[in-house]
Motif scaffolding. Sequence first.
Motif, PDB file in Angstrom:
ATOM      1  N   ARG A 145      31.865  49.051  -2.478  1.00 50.67           N
ATOM      2  CA  ARG A 145      32.611  48.738  -3.809  1.00 50.67           C
ATOM      3  C   ARG A 145      33.171  49.904  -4.369  1.00 50.67           C
ATOM      4  O   ARG A 145      34.404  49.749  -5.001  1.00 50.67           O
ATOM      5  CB  ARG A 145      31.670  48.004  -4.704  1.00 50.67           C
ATOM      6  N   VAL A 146      32.527  51.165  -4.042  1.00 50.52           N
ATOM      7  CA  VAL A 146      32.965  52.634  -4.651  1.00 50.52           C
ATOM      8  C   VAL A 146      32.969  53.303  -3.453  1.00 50.52           C
ATOM      9  O   VAL A 146      32.014  53.638  -3.260  1.00 50.52           O
ATOM     10  CB  VAL A 146      32.038  53.072  -6.037  1.00 50.52           C
ATOM     11  N   VAL A 147      34.236  53.556  -3.095  1.00 50.17           N
ATOM     12  CA  VAL A 147      34.244  54.795  -2.064  1.00 50.17           C
ATOM     13  C   VAL A 147      35.012  55.970  -2.364  1.00 50.17           C
ATOM     14  O   VAL A 147      35.759  56.025  -3.377  1.00 50.17           O
ATOM     15  CB  VAL A 147      34.978  53.818  -0.796  1.00 50.17           C
ATOM     16  N   GLN A 148      34.748  56.854  -1.507  1.00 48.58           N
ATOM     17  CA  GLN A 148      35.344  58.202  -1.714  1.00 48.58           C
ATOM     18  C   GLN A 148      36.692  58.431  -0.649  1.00 48.58           C
ATOM     19  O   GLN A 148      36.397  58.128   0.658  1.00 48.58           O
ATOM     20  CB  GLN A 148      34.593  59.307  -1.534  1.00 48.58           C
ATOM     21  N   VAL A 149      37.883  58.869  -1.139  1.00 45.23           N
ATOM     22  CA  VAL A 149      38.935  58.912  -0.112  1.00 45.23           C
ATOM     23  C   VAL A 149      39.324  60.368   0.151  1.00 45.23           C
ATOM     24  O   VAL A 149      39.827  61.157  -0.927  1.00 45.23           O
ATOM     25  CB  VAL A 149      40.111  58.097  -0.589  1.00 45.23           C
ATOM     26  N   ASP A 150      39.438  60.858   1.308  1.00 49.23           N
ATOM     27  CA  ASP A 150      39.969  62.180   1.188  1.00 49.23           C
ATOM     28  C   ASP A 150      41.358  62.056   2.036  1.00 49.23           C
ATOM     29  O   ASP A 150      41.344  61.669   3.218  1.00 49.23           O
ATOM     30  CB  ASP A 150      38.930  62.977   2.454  1.00 49.23           C
ATOM     31  N   ARG A 151      42.256  62.101   1.010  1.00 50.04           N
ATOM     32  CA  ARG A 151      43.723  61.786   1.672  1.00 50.04           C
ATOM     33  C   ARG A 151      44.109  62.597   2.768  1.00 50.04           C
ATOM     34  O   ARG A 151      44.981  62.198   3.696  1.00 50.04           O
ATOM     35  CB  ARG A 151      44.723  61.690   0.583  1.00 50.04           C
ATOM     36  N   ARG A 152      43.699  64.094   2.583  1.00 50.31           N
ATOM     37  CA  ARG A 152      44.400  65.153   3.474  1.00 50.31           C
ATOM     38  C   ARG A 152      43.707  64.784   4.935  1.00 50.31           C
ATOM     39  O   ARG A 152      44.482  64.928   5.944  1.00 50.31           O
ATOM     40  CB  ARG A 152      43.632  66.459   3.095  1.00 50.31           C
ATOM     41  N   GLN A 153      42.316  64.380   4.864  1.00 53.76           N
ATOM     42  CA  GLN A 153      41.863  64.306   6.614  1.00 53.76           C
ATOM     43  C   GLN A 153      41.997  62.516   6.808  1.00 53.76           C
ATOM     44  O   GLN A 153      41.231  62.480   7.791  1.00 53.76           O
ATOM     45  CB  GLN A 153      40.257  64.797   6.386  1.00 53.76           C
ATOM     46  N   GLU A 154      42.421  61.820   5.901  1.00 51.70           N
ATOM     47  CA  GLU A 154      42.602  60.490   6.031  1.00 51.70           C
ATOM     48  C   GLU A 154      41.101  59.882   6.583  1.00 51.70           C
ATOM     49  O   GLU A 154      41.023  59.249   7.298  1.00 51.70           O
ATOM     50  CB  GLU A 154      43.646  60.225   7.261  1.00 51.70           C
ATOM     51  N   LYS A 155      40.302  60.155   5.499  1.00 53.57           N
ATOM     52  CA  LYS A 155      38.961  59.379   5.691  1.00 53.57           C
ATOM     53  C   LYS A 155      38.274  58.663   4.558  1.00 53.57           C
ATOM     54  O   LYS A 155      38.700  59.166   3.463  1.00 53.57           O
ATOM     55  CB  LYS A 155      37.683  60.685   5.889  1.00 53.57           C
ATOM     56  N   VAL A 156      37.699  57.617   4.705  1.00 57.52           N
ATOM     57  CA  VAL A 156      36.881  57.056   3.547  1.00 57.52           C
ATOM     58  C   VAL A 156      35.810  56.795   3.763  1.00 57.52           C
ATOM     59  O   VAL A 156      34.989  56.513   4.817  1.00 57.52           O
ATOM     60  CB  VAL A 156      37.585  55.504   3.638  1.00 57.52           C
TER      61      VAL A 156
END
Length: 294
Positions: A145-156
Amino acid sequence: MRLHLVDGTYELYRAHFSPRPGHTSPEGQDVKATVGVMSSLLMLLHDGEEAVTHVAVAFDNPIRSFRNALFDGYKGDEGVPPELRAQFDLVEKAVAALGVRVWSMKEHEADDALSTAAAKWAGEVEQVRLLTPDKDLGQCVRGQRVVQVDRRQEKVLDEDAVRAKLGVSPASVPDLLALMGDDADGIPGLPGFGEKGASSLLSAYGKLEAIPDDASTWSVRPRGADKLAATLRAHREEALLYRRLATLVTDAPLPGTRTLEDVAWRGVPRSVFEPFCDTLGVTTLKRRPKRWVD
């Protein structure tokens, strides 16, 4: 319906130190970082997979908070390049020109704003997406429901991924940072505690208070256990302070925001965005928005 919460200070620093070409405004100001943030946010707003419906960007302005009064070594404005510091107010205007809600944080930090909003509205949206790679935001992750997104490494990172990455549950992340330290925030941690030793103890005991003083009673045996136990006995009060520094609050003020609809994104306001682009001296960016609100 999704809620995207962006660490604007991280984005500003990332844009400033990126290899992207520099840019100077017609007035002669270095605006590379501001233009970079605008470009990054437009990519997010146009991303069909992200499907942005509600979004806010939080900034540390200045880079000081109530935590500096608790610990002298906590991160501050020292060492911020002057050309970057000069863009703190400008980038907030830039984000607002995109029709995106801005939270300019004074006594609290941008991370506190993200934590507060996630706690406040997680039950009202399909998913809260925390757009920052910072470890401390891992404490806010809840299931999927609450996730962390690293846009640079394209990881969720969902809750299982946080456990796999850090070795502890989200609830133990502040305890982990208290033991191992967090250079980004100026939290020194305790001598001898690395990520492996700290995470193994916290995976077993959960919280600092629950770790026994005597290593012979520990249910896990990290390397150098006796020495770690002695360090913890001698510095437990410091560790509790460091945990307080690493713990994000869930009641920070969110400027201009009372309800979820206050962060709804409807499009880029042309009458604001285009003149603002002119002040920065950018032309290609001016043509990039795909959804206008006026």
